[in-house]
Design an enzyme around this catalytic site. Structure first.
Site, PDB file in Angstrom:
ATOM      1  N   TYR A  75       0.581   5.128  -4.011  1.00  0.00           N
ATOM      2  CA  TYR A  75       0.416   6.538  -3.701  1.00  0.00           C
ATOM      3  C   TYR A  75       0.535   7.271  -5.040  1.00  0.00           C
ATOM      4  O   TYR A  75       1.497   7.043  -5.792  1.00  0.00           O
ATOM      5  CB  TYR A  75       1.512   6.945  -2.715  1.00  0.00           C
ATOM      6  CG  TYR A  75       1.448   8.362  -2.245  1.00  0.00           C
ATOM      7  CD1 TYR A  75       0.312   8.868  -1.620  1.00  0.00           C
ATOM      8  CD2 TYR A  75       2.544   9.202  -2.401  1.00  0.00           C
ATOM      9  CE1 TYR A  75       0.276  10.174  -1.173  1.00  0.00           C
ATOM     10  CE2 TYR A  75       2.517  10.510  -1.951  1.00  0.00           C
ATOM     11  CZ  TYR A  75       1.370  10.988  -1.335  1.00  0.00           C
ATOM     12  OH  TYR A  75       1.327  12.286  -0.889  1.00  0.00           O
ATOM     13  N   ILE A 134       0.840  -1.196   0.000  1.00  0.00           N
ATOM     14  CA  ILE A 134       0.000   0.000   0.000  1.00  0.00           C
ATOM     15  C   ILE A 134       0.876   1.248   0.000  1.00  0.00           C
ATOM     16  O   ILE A 134       1.983   1.234   0.540  1.00  0.00           O
ATOM     17  CB  ILE A 134      -0.984  -0.007   1.205  1.00  0.00           C
ATOM     18  CG1 ILE A 134      -1.995   1.155   1.121  1.00  0.00           C
ATOM     19  CG2 ILE A 134      -0.250  -0.053   2.530  1.00  0.00           C
ATOM     20  CD1 ILE A 134      -3.168   1.056   2.092  1.00  0.00           C
ATOM     21  N   CYS A 135       0.385   2.312  -0.636  1.00  0.00           N
ATOM     22  CA  CYS A 135       1.035   3.614  -0.641  1.00  0.00           C
ATOM     23  C   CYS A 135       2.394   3.540  -1.341  1.00  0.00           C
ATOM     24  O   CYS A 135       2.469   3.340  -2.541  1.00  0.00           O
ATOM     25  CB  CYS A 135       1.134   4.128   0.802  1.00  0.00           C
ATOM     26  SG  CYS A 135       1.704   5.818   0.994  1.00  0.00           S
ATOM     27  N   HIS A 136       3.499   3.667  -0.581  1.00  0.00           N
ATOM     28  CA  HIS A 136       4.854   3.561  -1.139  1.00  0.00           C
ATOM     29  C   HIS A 136       5.350   2.114  -1.177  1.00  0.00           C
ATOM     30  O   HIS A 136       6.461   1.859  -1.631  1.00  0.00           O
ATOM     31  CB  HIS A 136       5.831   4.406  -0.311  1.00  0.00           C
ATOM     32  CG  HIS A 136       5.708   5.875  -0.550  1.00  0.00           C
ATOM     33  ND1 HIS A 136       4.682   6.631  -0.018  1.00  0.00           N
ATOM     34  CD2 HIS A 136       6.476   6.734  -1.260  1.00  0.00           C
ATOM     35  CE1 HIS A 136       4.834   7.892  -0.387  1.00  0.00           C
ATOM     36  NE2 HIS A 136       5.909   7.989  -1.137  1.00  0.00           N
ATOM     37  N   SER A 154      -2.772  -0.908  -3.010  1.00  0.00           N
ATOM     38  CA  SER A 154      -3.709   0.179  -2.714  1.00  0.00           C
ATOM     39  C   SER A 154      -2.941   1.489  -2.622  1.00  0.00           C
ATOM     40  O   SER A 154      -1.717   1.489  -2.556  1.00  0.00           O
ATOM     41  CB  SER A 154      -4.459  -0.072  -1.398  1.00  0.00           C
ATOM     42  OG  SER A 154      -5.483  -1.026  -1.571  1.00  0.00           O
TER      43      SER A 154
END
Length: 169
Positions: free
Chosen positions: A123, A102-104, A151
Protein backbone atom coordinates in the site's frame (compact mmCIF):
# COMPACT_ATOMS: atom_id res chain seq x y z
CA UNK A 1 -1.89 -29.81 -5.21
CA UNK A 2 -0.50 -27.29 -2.76
CA UNK A 3 -1.61 -26.44 0.75
CA UNK A 4 -1.80 -22.67 1.30
CA UNK A 5 -2.04 -20.84 4.64
CA UNK A 6 -3.89 -17.52 4.77
CA UNK A 7 -2.74 -15.46 7.77
CA UNK A 8 -5.74 -13.51 8.97
CA UNK A 9 -7.04 -11.30 11.78
CA UNK A 10 -10.03 -8.98 12.10
CA UNK A 11 -10.41 -5.94 9.85
CA UNK A 12 -8.78 -7.55 6.79
CA UNK A 13 -9.41 -5.92 3.42
CA UNK A 14 -12.34 -8.05 2.22
CA UNK A 15 -11.45 -8.55 -1.44
CA UNK A 16 -7.72 -9.04 -0.70
CA UNK A 17 -8.76 -12.15 1.22
CA UNK A 18 -11.73 -13.27 -0.87
CA UNK A 19 -10.22 -13.05 -4.35
CA UNK A 20 -6.96 -14.96 -3.73
CA UNK A 21 -8.71 -17.46 -1.42
CA UNK A 22 -11.43 -18.23 -3.98
CA UNK A 23 -9.06 -18.37 -6.97
CA UNK A 24 -6.48 -20.57 -5.24
CA UNK A 25 -9.23 -22.91 -4.07
CA UNK A 26 -10.81 -22.92 -7.55
CA UNK A 27 -7.41 -23.94 -8.99
CA UNK A 28 -7.61 -27.08 -6.82
CA UNK A 29 -5.29 -26.13 -3.98
CA UNK A 30 -6.11 -26.69 -0.30
CA UNK A 31 -6.54 -23.50 1.74
CA UNK A 32 -6.53 -22.97 5.49
CA UNK A 33 -7.21 -19.78 7.44
CA UNK A 34 -4.65 -19.38 10.21
CA UNK A 35 -5.21 -16.84 12.99
CA UNK A 36 -4.31 -16.17 16.58
CA UNK A 37 -7.07 -18.55 17.80
CA UNK A 38 -8.71 -21.58 16.16
CA UNK A 39 -12.43 -21.34 15.43
CA UNK A 40 -12.51 -17.55 15.66
CA UNK A 41 -14.83 -15.66 13.29
CA UNK A 42 -12.99 -12.77 11.62
CA UNK A 43 -14.74 -9.94 9.81
CA UNK A 44 -13.52 -7.83 6.91
CA UNK A 45 -13.33 -4.08 7.33
CA UNK A 46 -15.85 -3.49 4.51
CA UNK A 47 -18.36 -5.86 6.13
CA UNK A 48 -18.58 -7.97 2.97
CA UNK A 49 -16.64 -11.04 4.10
CA UNK A 50 -16.12 -13.16 7.15
CA UNK A 51 -14.00 -16.24 7.71
CA UNK A 52 -13.56 -18.67 10.58
CA UNK A 53 -10.01 -19.66 11.38
CA UNK A 54 -9.20 -23.31 10.76
CA UNK A 55 -6.23 -23.30 13.12
CA UNK A 56 -4.29 -21.10 15.51
CA UNK A 57 -0.77 -20.17 14.47
CA UNK A 58 0.45 -21.94 17.62
CA UNK A 59 -0.91 -25.23 16.18
CA UNK A 60 0.73 -25.11 12.76
CA UNK A 61 4.15 -25.94 11.33
CA UNK A 62 5.72 -24.22 8.33
CA UNK A 63 6.64 -27.58 6.79
CA UNK A 64 2.93 -28.44 6.51
CA UNK A 65 2.31 -25.64 3.97
CA UNK A 66 3.53 -24.91 0.47
CA UNK A 67 2.81 -21.16 0.53
CA UNK A 68 1.48 -18.33 2.68
CA UNK A 69 -0.82 -15.47 1.68
CA UNK A 70 -1.05 -12.33 3.82
CA UNK A 71 -4.10 -10.18 2.96
CA UNK A 72 -4.03 -6.48 3.80
CA UNK A 73 -6.25 -4.08 5.65
CA UNK A 74 -5.66 -3.86 9.40
CA UNK A 75 -5.18 -7.63 9.70
CA UNK A 76 -1.34 -7.54 9.39
CA UNK A 77 -1.17 -4.84 12.06
CA UNK A 78 -3.17 -7.14 14.33
CA UNK A 79 -0.83 -10.09 13.63
CA UNK A 80 2.65 -8.54 13.46
CA UNK A 81 3.26 -8.40 17.20
CA UNK A 82 2.59 -12.12 17.67
CA UNK A 83 5.85 -14.08 18.00
CA UNK A 84 4.19 -17.23 16.63
CA UNK A 85 3.13 -15.46 13.42
CA UNK A 86 6.63 -14.05 12.90
CA UNK A 87 8.33 -17.40 13.59
CA UNK A 88 5.94 -19.18 11.22
CA UNK A 89 6.66 -16.72 8.39
CA UNK A 90 10.43 -16.90 9.05
CA UNK A 91 10.37 -20.70 8.79
CA UNK A 92 8.33 -20.59 5.57
CA UNK A 93 10.90 -18.16 4.18
CA UNK A 94 13.86 -20.33 5.28
CA UNK A 95 12.30 -23.15 3.24
CA UNK A 96 12.09 -20.74 0.24
CA UNK A 97 8.34 -21.30 -0.07
CA UNK A 98 6.21 -18.53 -1.63
CA UNK A 99 5.01 -15.74 0.66
CA UNK A 100 2.46 -13.45 -0.96
CA UNK A 101 1.64 -10.14 0.78
CA UNK A 102 -0.74 -7.47 -0.47
CA UNK A 103 -1.47 -3.94 0.77
CA UNK A 104 -0.39 -3.87 4.47
CA UNK A 105 0.77 -7.52 4.28
CA UNK A 106 4.46 -6.56 4.03
CA UNK A 107 4.22 -5.24 7.61
CA UNK A 108 4.55 -8.87 8.73
CA UNK A 109 7.64 -9.37 6.55
CA UNK A 110 9.12 -6.20 8.06
CA UNK A 111 8.37 -7.24 11.65
CA UNK A 112 9.81 -10.70 10.97
CA UNK A 113 13.06 -9.07 9.79
CA UNK A 114 12.67 -10.48 6.27
CA UNK A 115 12.46 -7.29 4.19
CA UNK A 116 16.13 -6.24 4.25
CA UNK A 117 17.75 -6.62 0.84
CA UNK A 118 14.48 -7.58 -0.87
CA UNK A 119 12.34 -5.76 -3.43
CA UNK A 120 8.72 -5.22 -2.43
CA UNK A 121 5.64 -3.19 -3.09
CA UNK A 122 2.81 -2.41 -0.68
CA UNK A 123 0.00 0.00 0.00
CA UNK A 124 1.75 3.23 -1.12
CA UNK A 125 1.71 5.00 2.31
CA UNK A 126 3.87 2.13 3.66
CA UNK A 127 6.69 2.97 1.22
CA UNK A 128 8.80 4.60 3.95
CA UNK A 129 8.32 1.58 6.24
CA UNK A 130 9.46 -0.77 3.46
CA UNK A 131 12.52 1.38 2.67
CA UNK A 132 13.38 1.89 6.35
CA UNK A 133 13.33 -1.90 6.77
CA UNK A 134 16.10 -2.14 4.18
CA UNK A 135 14.02 -3.18 1.18
CA UNK A 136 13.79 -1.59 -2.24
CA UNK A 137 10.27 -0.26 -2.90
CA UNK A 138 8.75 -0.51 -6.40
CA UNK A 139 5.40 1.10 -7.16
CA UNK A 140 4.07 -1.67 -9.43
CA UNK A 141 0.94 -3.83 -9.45
CA UNK A 142 2.97 -6.89 -8.50
CA UNK A 143 6.60 -7.43 -7.55
CA UNK A 144 8.12 -10.90 -7.51
CA UNK A 145 11.45 -11.21 -5.69
CA UNK A 146 12.48 -14.86 -5.46
CA UNK A 147 9.85 -16.41 -3.13
CA UNK A 148 8.16 -13.08 -2.24
CA UNK A 149 5.12 -11.82 -4.16
CA UNK A 150 3.79 -8.39 -3.21
CA UNK A 151 1.05 -6.10 -4.48
CA UNK A 152 -0.37 -2.71 -3.55
CA UNK A 153 -4.18 -2.58 -3.44
CA UNK A 154 -7.37 -4.40 -4.47
CA UNK A 155 -7.00 -3.15 -8.05
CA UNK A 156 -3.81 -5.24 -8.28
CA UNK A 157 -5.51 -8.48 -7.24
CA UNK A 158 -5.56 -10.04 -10.76
CA UNK A 159 -1.75 -9.71 -11.08
CA UNK A 160 -1.28 -10.81 -7.45
CA UNK A 161 -3.34 -13.98 -7.95
CA UNK A 162 -1.69 -14.70 -11.31
CA UNK A 163 1.78 -14.69 -9.73
CA UNK A 164 0.68 -16.79 -6.74
CA UNK A 165 -0.79 -19.43 -9.06
CA UNK A 166 2.43 -19.44 -11.14
CA UNK A 167 4.47 -20.17 -8.00
CA UNK A 168 2.08 -22.96 -7.00
CA UNK A 169 2.19 -24.59 -10.46
Amino acid sequence: MSKVAFLLANQFEDSEMQVPYDEIKKAGHQVEVIGLKAGETLKGKQGKAEYTTDKAVSEVKAEDYDAVVIPGGSSPENLRLDRGVLDFVKKVNEAKKPIAAICHGPQILISAGLAKGRTLTSYPPLQDDVVNAGAKFEDKEVVVDDNFISSRTPKDEPAFVREILKKLA
